[in-house]
Design a protein around this motif. Sequence first.
Motif, PDB file in Angstrom:
ATOM      1  N   GLN A  90      -7.475 -45.049  27.084  1.00 27.73           N
ATOM      2  CA  GLN A  90      -7.562 -45.862  25.885  1.00 27.73           C
ATOM      3  C   GLN A  90      -6.188 -46.430  25.528  1.00 27.73           C
ATOM      4  OE1 GLN A  90      -9.021 -43.896  22.342  1.00 27.73           O
ATOM      5  NE2 GLN A  90     -10.167 -45.727  21.795  1.00 27.73           N
ATOM      6  N   ASP A  91      -6.179 -47.725  25.254  1.00 28.45           N
ATOM      7  CA  ASP A  91      -4.969 -48.439  24.858  1.00 28.45           C
ATOM      8  C   ASP A  91      -3.902 -48.473  25.946  1.00 28.45           C
ATOM      9  OD1 ASP A  91      -6.029 -49.003  22.407  1.00 28.45           O
ATOM     10  OD2 ASP A  91      -5.310 -47.127  21.551  1.00 28.45           O
ATOM     11  N   CYS A  92      -4.259 -48.228  27.175  1.00 25.00           N
ATOM     12  CA  CYS A  92      -3.245 -48.418  28.203  1.00 25.00           C
ATOM     13  C   CYS A  92      -3.605 -49.631  29.058  1.00 25.00           C
ATOM     14  CB  CYS A  92      -3.023 -47.154  29.026  1.00 25.00           C
ATOM     15  SG  CYS A  92      -4.062 -46.963  30.432  1.00 25.00           S
ATOM     16  N   LEU A  93      -2.635 -50.150  29.773  1.00 25.36           N
ATOM     17  CA  LEU A  93      -2.868 -51.364  30.543  1.00 25.36           C
ATOM     18  C   LEU A  93      -3.721 -51.047  31.768  1.00 25.36           C
ATOM     19  CD1 LEU A  93       0.682 -52.927  30.432  1.00 25.36           C
ATOM     20  CD2 LEU A  93      -1.299 -53.529  29.070  1.00 25.36           C
ATOM     21  N   VAL A  94      -4.364 -52.077  32.265  1.00 24.40           N
ATOM     22  CA  VAL A  94      -5.258 -51.837  33.396  1.00 24.40           C
ATOM     23  C   VAL A  94      -4.453 -51.438  34.623  1.00 24.40           C
ATOM     24  CG1 VAL A  94      -5.390 -54.235  34.188  1.00 24.40           C
ATOM     25  CG2 VAL A  94      -7.291 -52.698  34.584  1.00 24.40           C
ATOM     26  N   ALA A  95      -3.214 -51.895  34.706  1.00 24.53           N
ATOM     27  CA  ALA A  95      -2.382 -51.493  35.838  1.00 24.53           C
ATOM     28  C   ALA A  95      -2.047 -50.009  35.766  1.00 24.53           C
ATOM     29  CB  ALA A  95      -1.100 -52.309  35.859  1.00 24.53           C
ATOM     30  N   ASP A  96      -1.928 -49.488  34.548  1.00 26.32           N
ATOM     31  CA  ASP A  96      -1.653 -48.066  34.402  1.00 26.32           C
ATOM     32  C   ASP A  96      -2.889 -47.214  34.677  1.00 26.32           C
ATOM     33  OD1 ASP A  96       0.932 -48.563  33.738  1.00 26.32           O
ATOM     34  OD2 ASP A  96       0.552 -48.632  31.590  1.00 26.32           O
ATOM     35  N   ALA A  97      -4.045 -47.845  34.560  1.00 22.17           N
ATOM     36  CA  ALA A  97      -5.283 -47.101  34.792  1.00 22.17           C
ATOM     37  C   ALA A  97      -5.257 -46.474  36.178  1.00 22.17           C
ATOM     38  CB  ALA A  97      -6.485 -48.022  34.647  1.00 22.17           C
ATOM     39  N   VAL A  98      -4.703 -47.214  37.127  1.00 27.64           N
ATOM     40  CA  VAL A  98      -4.648 -46.708  38.492  1.00 27.64           C
ATOM     41  C   VAL A  98      -3.818 -45.431  38.554  1.00 27.64           C
ATOM     42  CG1 VAL A  98      -3.902 -47.258  40.807  1.00 27.64           C
ATOM     43  CG2 VAL A  98      -4.958 -49.005  39.411  1.00 27.64           C
ATOM     44  N   ALA A  99      -2.675 -45.456  37.856  1.00 23.63           N
ATOM     45  CA  ALA A  99      -1.819 -44.269  37.853  1.00 23.63           C
ATOM     46  C   ALA A  99      -2.535 -43.104  37.185  1.00 23.63           C
ATOM     47  CB  ALA A  99      -0.508 -44.570  37.135  1.00 23.63           C
ATOM     48  N   VAL A 100      -3.257 -43.390  36.109  1.00 26.27           N
ATOM     49  CA  VAL A 100      -3.945 -42.320  35.385  1.00 26.27           C
ATOM     50  C   VAL A 100      -5.032 -41.685  36.251  1.00 26.27           C
ATOM     51  CG1 VAL A 100      -5.403 -41.810  33.415  1.00 26.27           C
ATOM     52  CG2 VAL A 100      -3.433 -43.291  33.139  1.00 26.27           C
ATOM     53  N   ILE A 101      -5.860 -42.536  36.861  1.00 21.48           N
ATOM     54  CA  ILE A 101      -6.930 -42.001  37.714  1.00 21.48           C
ATOM     55  C   ILE A 101      -6.320 -41.160  38.813  1.00 21.48           C
ATOM     56  CG2 ILE A 101      -8.799 -42.592  39.289  1.00 21.48           C
ATOM     57  CD1 ILE A 101      -8.956 -45.278  37.784  1.00 21.48           C
ATOM     58  N   SER A 102      -5.241 -41.665  39.375  1.00 17.20           N
ATOM     59  CA  SER A 102      -4.640 -40.998  40.510  1.00 17.20           C
ATOM     60  C   SER A 102      -4.102 -39.620  40.137  1.00 17.20           C
ATOM     61  CB  SER A 102      -3.530 -41.884  41.050  1.00 17.20           C
ATOM     62  OG  SER A 102      -2.840 -41.220  42.041  1.00 17.20           O
ATOM     63  N   THR A 103      -3.478 -39.507  38.956  1.00 13.82           N
ATOM     64  CA  THR A 103      -2.886 -38.208  38.626  1.00 13.82           C
ATOM     65  C   THR A 103      -3.920 -37.217  38.104  1.00 13.82           C
ATOM     66  OG1 THR A 103      -2.241 -39.103  36.504  1.00 13.82           O
ATOM     67  CG2 THR A 103      -0.555 -39.011  38.206  1.00 13.82           C
ATOM     68  N   VAL A 104      -5.099 -37.699  37.710  1.00 12.36           N
ATOM     69  CA  VAL A 104      -6.162 -36.741  37.400  1.00 12.36           C
ATOM     70  C   VAL A 104      -6.629 -36.082  38.695  1.00 12.36           C
ATOM     71  CG1 VAL A 104      -8.524 -36.546  36.541  1.00 12.36           C
ATOM     72  CG2 VAL A 104      -6.875 -37.855  35.272  1.00 12.36           C
ATOM     73  N   ASP A 105      -6.462 -36.788  39.805  1.00  9.32           N
ATOM     74  CA  ASP A 105      -6.736 -36.272  41.146  1.00  9.32           C
ATOM     75  C   ASP A 105      -8.153 -35.741  41.285  1.00  9.32           C
ATOM     76  OD1 ASP A 105      -6.176 -35.727  43.747  1.00  9.32           O
ATOM     77  OD2 ASP A 105      -5.298 -33.768  43.368  1.00  9.32           O
ATOM     78  N   PRO A 106      -9.159 -36.559  40.994  1.00  6.14           N
ATOM     79  CA  PRO A 106     -10.519 -36.072  41.202  1.00  6.14           C
ATOM     80  C   PRO A 106     -10.905 -36.180  42.679  1.00  6.14           C
ATOM     81  CG  PRO A 106     -10.587 -38.290  40.331  1.00  6.14           C
ATOM     82  CD  PRO A 106      -9.144 -37.953  40.533  1.00  6.14           C
ATOM     83  N   ILE A 107     -11.611 -35.185  43.167  1.00  3.34           N
ATOM     84  CA  ILE A 107     -12.189 -35.266  44.508  1.00  3.34           C
ATOM     85  C   ILE A 107     -13.682 -35.484  44.311  1.00  3.34           C
ATOM     86  CG2 ILE A 107     -12.685 -33.950  46.598  1.00  3.34           C
ATOM     87  CD1 ILE A 107      -9.832 -34.831  46.511  1.00  3.34           C
ATOM     88  N   MET A 108     -14.150 -36.644  44.739  1.00  3.91           N
ATOM     89  CA  MET A 108     -15.507 -37.025  44.349  1.00  3.91           C
ATOM     90  C   MET A 108     -16.570 -36.114  44.952  1.00  3.91           C
ATOM     91  SD  MET A 108     -14.852 -39.153  42.208  1.00  3.91           S
ATOM     92  CE  MET A 108     -16.468 -39.666  41.669  1.00  3.91           C
ATOM     93  N   GLY A 109     -16.273 -35.533  46.085  1.00  2.00           N
ATOM     94  CA  GLY A 109     -17.242 -34.619  46.685  1.00  2.00           C
ATOM     95  C   GLY A 109     -17.553 -33.460  45.770  1.00  2.00           C
ATOM     96  N   GLU A 110     -16.559 -33.055  45.019  1.00  2.00           N
ATOM     97  CA  GLU A 110     -16.729 -31.942  44.109  1.00  2.00           C
ATOM     98  C   GLU A 110     -17.336 -32.410  42.786  1.00  2.00           C
ATOM     99  OE1 GLU A 110     -13.615 -28.529  43.317  1.00  2.00           O
ATOM    100  OE2 GLU A 110     -13.142 -30.379  42.312  1.00  2.00           O
ATOM    101  N   VAL A 111     -17.057 -33.647  42.417  1.00  2.00           N
ATOM    102  CA  VAL A 111     -17.618 -34.185  41.180  1.00  2.00           C
ATOM    103  C   VAL A 111     -19.127 -34.332  41.326  1.00  2.00           C
ATOM    104  CG1 VAL A 111     -17.625 -36.169  39.662  1.00  2.00           C
ATOM    105  CG2 VAL A 111     -15.491 -35.388  40.628  1.00  2.00           C
ATOM    106  N   ASP A 112     -19.547 -34.923  42.408  1.00  2.00           N
ATOM    107  CA  ASP A 112     -20.964 -35.241  42.558  1.00  2.00           C
ATOM    108  C   ASP A 112     -21.766 -34.134  43.225  1.00  2.00           C
ATOM    109  OD1 ASP A 112     -20.329 -37.621  41.461  1.00  2.00           O
ATOM    110  OD2 ASP A 112     -20.157 -38.682  43.347  1.00  2.00           O
ATOM    111  N   ARG A 113     -21.111 -33.358  44.043  1.00  2.00           N
ATOM    112  CA  ARG A 113     -21.735 -32.250  44.762  1.00  2.00           C
ATOM    113  C   ARG A 113     -23.018 -32.652  45.452  1.00  2.00           C
ATOM    114  NH1 ARG A 113     -20.130 -30.423  40.091  1.00  2.00           N
ATOM    115  NH2 ARG A 113     -22.206 -30.292  39.249  1.00  2.00           N
TER     116      ARG A 113
END
Lengths: 201, 432, 171
Positions: B409-432
């Motif tokens: 929220q309230d961050c630039l779309v370019a920063d969104a990439v950095a945010v997603i990346s540092t949350v470090d989700p592994i989708m295999g585990e998210v969706d199972r």
Amino acid sequence: MPKLPILGDTSSISENGLAGFDHNFLTGKIEDLVKWSRTRSMWPATFGLACCALEMMATGAAHYDLSRWGMEVFRASPRQADLMIVAGRVSQKMAPVLRQVYDQMMEPKWVISMGVCASSGGMFNNYALVQGVDQIVPVDVYAPGCPPGPETLMHAILQLHEKVENGEITRRRQEMGAGAGIMVEQRDGQTASKVIIGKRE
Amino acid sequence: MSQETERSRPEDEEVETAERVYRRGEDSAILRLSESQVQSYNPEDDRRMVINMGPQHPSTHGVLRLSLEMEGETVLRSKPIIGYLHTGMEKTGEQLSFLQGPTNVTRMDYSSPLFSELAFSLATEKLLDIEIPERATWIRMLMCELNRMSSHLLFQATNGMDIGAVGAMIYGWREREEVLRLFEKITGLRMNHNYIRPGGVAADLPDGWRDDTLQILDNLPDRLDDFDSLFTGQPIWHERLQGVGVINATECLALGITGPLLRSTGYAWDLRKDIPYLRYEEVDFDVLVGSYGDCFDRFAIRLNEIRESMRIVRQILEKMPEGDYRIQDKKVTPPPRSRIDESMEALIHHFKIFTEGFKVPAGEVYVAVESPRGELGCYMVSDGGPKPYRMHIRGPSFTNLQVLPHMLQDCLVADAVAVISTVDPIMGEVDR
Amino acid sequence: MSDEETTEGVEEIDDPNDEEIPSTVSHGQNVLHPTRENLLEVIENLRNEGFAVCIDVTAVDYLENPKRDLPITVKPERFEVVINLLSHTKRERIRLRVQVPEDEPTLPTLFDMYPGSEALEREVHDLFGIHFEGHPDMTRILMPEDWEGYPLRKDYAVGEIPVQFKEAPGS
């Protein structure tokens, strides 16, 4: 003898034959040239889905170095890619997306199905997965393994290169009736409804 | 920034507010529209628009899809849309015996597969009420810490690549390969090992494992210092990561966030330290915490956790006991290969274990371990048969993803990439 | 396994005015069995006790095997929603098992206490068809939106497709 601008001084040809040329040149069929250049600059689309995506990235990274075959340029846009490496399991929800990405790629295009999940559903024979990506897109090479190691993927890529070098250059797969466009009834076990993936009207 | 701090609990500090994560309506950071509603959503304000990111996007770490409501370049609300890798593993888990189970769960979090195997095996062992040999426990710890290193190295690689530092990818993968080579030697596979099984581990450590491990431990510190000189002190890196995607500890607790995300807010919580399992109480290591809860802290914590893991591995090398690598309980363990040639009973027993599996007493249990992403739990229900009646894996990435809209929220779309990346989700585990 | 003894930790939680919440100990882990009606109240009390994190919400379908380890006072139903809470201060976990009947699979949402349960409840809704009342966004999360049925229910087939040997298309 007239002087040809491309060949330079040709006066010695009459004396020495072809050895008298100033420049080196190759002869060949245009078809072979096209095929050769296709294999030497094949750009894959990034289509990493699951575990296999990591091995695909490992193949592209420093140790295994996919750029030895001019393939390290993973394109994020399908319109710039020639090859889709389906790396991982394809779920029912992902299948339409995968098909759309494939449709957005320009001809000529090829598909490698990487790993058993993409090839046949693998160990997950259940409601959630498409049992084989060849039900959605035509597959050229199947790479076995769970996940296939970088060596296996490289072998698959070399197989594809060989296939491209020895195949026809103007083949269109839709006309050949290959893979794509097959209607698949995905049985989800309980309901009568079916998910139809494939050729759209 | 990341050094050992004293245990701090929220009541000791000034009260941080978590009000924004409780919001339900329009003012919430989450764009609560379904997939079809998003497509027809037409905001009244002309300057707003909804853009779609993923599921096939180079910087969303797999098949994560985001709906972002934007005003100019600023993200107002967003919603992660998941399920593009739903594999039905919990259903398949009910079809596989307890011995086959690790094969299934190891494919969930594919960047740290051994942790899912560990959680599954610990849960099964708890239901069986068996105690595994010392050596098996220490082998498990060794493998898990090595896996934590390889997983965090993968994070360094992909995080760098997402932000635009392609060099990070080259270095991260080079180091990861070293660990994977050791894994291949020990387990036979680079990934999806199926090595940790109920009753112990699949095989003993091979000859020369100690030298190979030491070689990794000797090579890695210099290379990690390279990461420090390339990224940690670099002004561009600071610009991209510092102060981006900030979250505080109270919000993390409300959202059920665990792992490096929680620790980046300064809240020292690590299951290895706080609710120890295996033999983590016998090794000495620090829990790393950040102070600002931003992307940079999360990056730094992961980088330094590699160093902590190396410290643990060195201690494991010293303390590795001799003995059995799996329990000698005929109910759970197949007979050794040599016995099968001599004895008919052993052959039948071997056949039975691998076809029918062993029966596990009825009951239900929850076991959690600290994976590189946070608390990885396994809830297992047995009805007394050879297959789990219900097997549920609590994947840390799944819960951690909920923090995204609040960070974005309230961050630039370019920063969104950095945010997603540092949350470090592994989708295999998210969706199972 | 089904000792009816109440552990110390559980006794503290109970409000003396309330009737006692049935509890069991499963493999050294404390389990409470609240009803649907007093669930929110019990969780509210637990939260005040320091159980600040909702780690997990999941469900089990006991269609095929109605026998399970429950206190006598709890009437078994088809579904059981399992809520895992964690207290950082006590370093303790507690598990709540709530019985949810088949004909009315609803439960109040935990969103107002633990916003982190949002995705977890959506998953239970998606895979088991249990409705959480008051949830801000009760939609499918893993399966496609137009999917029919709830895959993790026991009467939902695995959906195995027999492997057939067939000619490769276009060969």
